[in-house]
Enzyme design. Structure first.
Site, PDB file in Angstrom:
ATOM      1  N   LYS A  78       0.962  -1.249  -0.036  1.00 43.59           N
ATOM      2  CA  LYS A  78      -0.149  -0.036   0.053  1.00 43.59           C
ATOM      3  C   LYS A  78       0.823   1.231   0.162  1.00 43.59           C
ATOM      4  CE  LYS A  78      -4.091   2.296   2.490  1.00 43.59           C
ATOM      5  NZ  LYS A  78      -5.013   1.941   3.587  1.00 43.59           N
ATOM      6  N   SER A 158      -9.907   2.227   2.497  1.00 40.75           N
ATOM      7  CA  SER A 158      -8.897   3.062   1.634  1.00 40.75           C
ATOM      8  C   SER A 158      -8.236   2.217   1.068  1.00 40.75           C
ATOM      9  CB  SER A 158      -8.263   3.867   2.563  1.00 40.75           C
ATOM     10  OG  SER A 158      -7.446   3.186   3.431  1.00 40.75           O
ATOM     11  N   SER A 182     -10.461   0.128   6.792  1.00 43.76           N
ATOM     12  CA  SER A 182      -9.743   0.033   5.550  1.00 43.76           C
ATOM     13  C   SER A 182      -9.124  -1.372   5.070  1.00 43.76           C
ATOM     14  CB  SER A 182      -8.754   1.165   5.385  1.00 43.76           C
ATOM     15  OG  SER A 182      -9.597   2.487   5.357  1.00 43.76           O
TER      16      SER A 182
HETATM   17  N1  GLN Z   1     -13.699   4.887   5.684  1.00 42.58           N
HETATM   18  C1  GLN Z   1     -12.941   5.275   7.128  1.00 42.58           C
HETATM   19  C2  GLN Z   1     -12.388   6.727   6.701  1.00 42.58           C
HETATM   20  O1  GLN Z   1     -12.789   7.293   5.641  1.00 42.58           O
HETATM   21  C3  GLN Z   1     -11.753   4.554   7.254  1.00 42.58           C
HETATM   22  C4  GLN Z   1     -10.480   4.675   6.906  1.00 42.58           C
HETATM   23  C5  GLN Z   1      -9.535   3.792   7.104  1.00 42.58           C
HETATM   24  O2  GLN Z   1      -9.719   2.740   7.842  1.00 42.58           O
HETATM   25  N2  GLN Z   1      -8.128   4.191   6.785  1.00 42.58           N
HETATM   26  O3  GLN Z   1     -11.958   7.484   7.807  1.00 42.58           O
END
Ligand code: GLN
Length: 492
Positions: A78, A158, A182
């Protein structure tokens, strides 16, 4: 061997050790899959030369009967993990041209164990999002499509590049991070396995920070065994991260053989939310009966504070983000505006031009909840509720060993379908944020498909540092579900 990329990580590892296949062959096979899958937009950068160099070094070790636990296995990383001298963007314009002078601890651990880096994976900008649509580099496309449709779907976020590339066999497994879901939500939307370990299990050092008290690294892999192998290599104590926990890393793969007989599984009624598709409800009930058939005892539990988890998360996460993102000023690295007349306009225009809309929204919310006069009303109160959510989980874990819930409130949705309504997008995290607030480990396991043939996952949560029990439960679900559908390779 013709279809190396169809081997699981475990099988590839064994084939490499037995020298039935070389790391260079495996690496070339994945690089060719990546080349054919450009339309998925899963990679921000492909490091082909570096990958081949690493593969050759692994082959030399393997030839001598040496090498680490995953020697020669090609992985996707990532783009939130700093990789030395390799462009690291966090999918943000503001990190243009940033080549870290150091390597994150998690990726160092993987290289120590012999893994090969194929490239850096696309993601939501600074990991803020649930659909990969906030990326400066454009959205990732889910390899899965609804039956009879060619609509482009989200791979979740994400870690959308991680989930899509694992589902499409562009890498043997991938690293990911989870601040509010995410790892688990994208895994759920792509029929992959995603593990968020206990807070403190993997070092955060060298991972671009989003919300430091919630961020955790973990793997996305094709099955439970592969995710266990990955986590063992990624995890470990690191004095460079003050929140890293100093305890030995168990052999998670060895734990998979164990029986789940007698384990108590909690089913929290508060996760039955309004408007949840009937198919998800059905799959959840199916999961309950699978575990019952495997000898587990099912216990109905109540977690009444669940309804506060999303509001608390959307105070704490932006607050920490606004502080962490204050460092991007265009002075020492990354993007710098050409349009300035003094130091203040340099900062303002760099940040105004360098951050995307969602990141700006988080910075604004975070700055607001931390500002004088609002700090106590929002931030402090959220911290208090967070502690109560943690206590509520610990209480529940006095009665049960694992908690079973759906992973996400819907299957993969269409790109562009939710971008107009940030609150709707935030609701995607409803089942996953609780584990981050409480620091608990969680896993999403593919369990079935909806009427349109799109994958759905089930989530298991465990007590802090009881990943081994969680993996055992995940394996029981995996076995019972017998999920082996694959997306049609329309992109190749
Ligand atoms: N969807 C969540 C956010 O937008 C979690 C994102 C994540 O876990 N990095 O903050």
């Amino acid at each position: 061997m013709s279809d190396i990329t169809n081997l699981t990580l475990a099988d590839l590892r064994d084939a490499l050790k037995a020298r039935k296949v070389s790391s260079l062959e495996a690496t070339d096979a994945y690089l060719s899959n990546i080349e054919k899958a450009k339309s998925l937009n899963a990679f921000i950068s492909v490091t082909a030369d570096k990958a081949r160099e690493m593969a050759k070094a692994s082959d030399a070790k393997l030839a001598k009967g040496e090498g680490g636990a995953i020697e020669g296995v090609p992985l996707g990383i990532k783009d939130l993990f700093c990789t030395q001298e390799v462009l690291t963007t966090a999918a943000s314009h503001i990190l243009d041209g940033f080549k870290p002078t150091y390597e994150s601890t998690v990726t160092s651990n993987l290289w120590r164990d012999g893994a090969v880096m194929l490239g850096k994976l696309n993601m939501d900008e600074f990991a803020m999002g649930s659909s990969n649509e906030t990326s400066y580099y454009g959205p990732v496309v889910n390899p899965w499509r609804a039956k009879g449709e060619n609509r482009q779907l989200t791979p979740g976020g994400s870690s959308g590049g991680s989930s899509a590339s694992v589902a499409a066999h562009l890498c043997a497994a991938a690293t990911a991070t989870d601040t509010g879901g995410s790892i688990r939500q994208p895994a759920s939307l792509t029929a992959t396995v995603g593990v968020k370990p206990t807070y403190g299990r993997c070092s955060r050092w060298g991972i671009v920070a989003f919300a430091s008290s919630l961020d955790q690294a973990g793997p996305i892999a094709r099955d439970v065994r592969d995710s266990a192998i990955m986590l063992r290599s990624m995890a470990g104590y690191d004095p460079k991260d003050s929140t890293s926990v100093n305890r030995p890393v168990p052999d998670y793969e060895a734990a998979l053989g164990g029986s789940v007989k007698g384990l108590k599984i909690g089913v929290p009624k508060e996760y039955r939310i309004d408007g949840m598709p009937a198919e998800i409800e059905k799959l959840w009930a199916q999961g309950v009966s699978w575990l019952k058939d495997a000898g587990c005892e099912i216990v109905d539990i109540s977690l009444p504070l669940t309804k506060y988890a999303l509001p608390v998360y959307y105070i704490v996460a932006p607050a920490e983000a606004s502080s962490n993102l204050a460092r991007y000023d265009g002075i020492r690295y990354g993007y710098r505006t050409k349009n300035y007349k003094d130091i203040v306009s340099l900062y303002e225009n760099t940040r105004g031009e360098g951050f995307g809309a969602e990141v700006k929204r988080r910075i604004l919310i975070g700055t607001y909840v931390l500002s004088a006069g609002y700090y106590d009303a929002y931030y402090i109160r959220a911290q208090k509720v967070r502690k109560k959510i943690f206590d509520e989980f610990l209480d529940a874990f006095k009665q049960v060993d694992l908690i079973l819930t759906p992973s996400s409130p819907s299957a993969a949705f269409g790109l562009g379908e939710m971008t107009d309504d940030p609150v709707q997008m935030y609701l995607n995290d409803v089942f996953t944020v609780t584990a981050n607030l409480a620091g608990l480990p969680g896993v999403s396991v593919p369990a079935g498909v909806d009427a349109k043939g799109l994958p759905l996952g089930l989530q298991l949560l465990a007590r802090p540092f009881e990943e081994e029990t969680m993996f055992k439960g995940a394996m029981a679900i995996e076995k019972a579900a017998g999920f082996n559908a694959r997306p049609d390779e329309w992109w190749a």
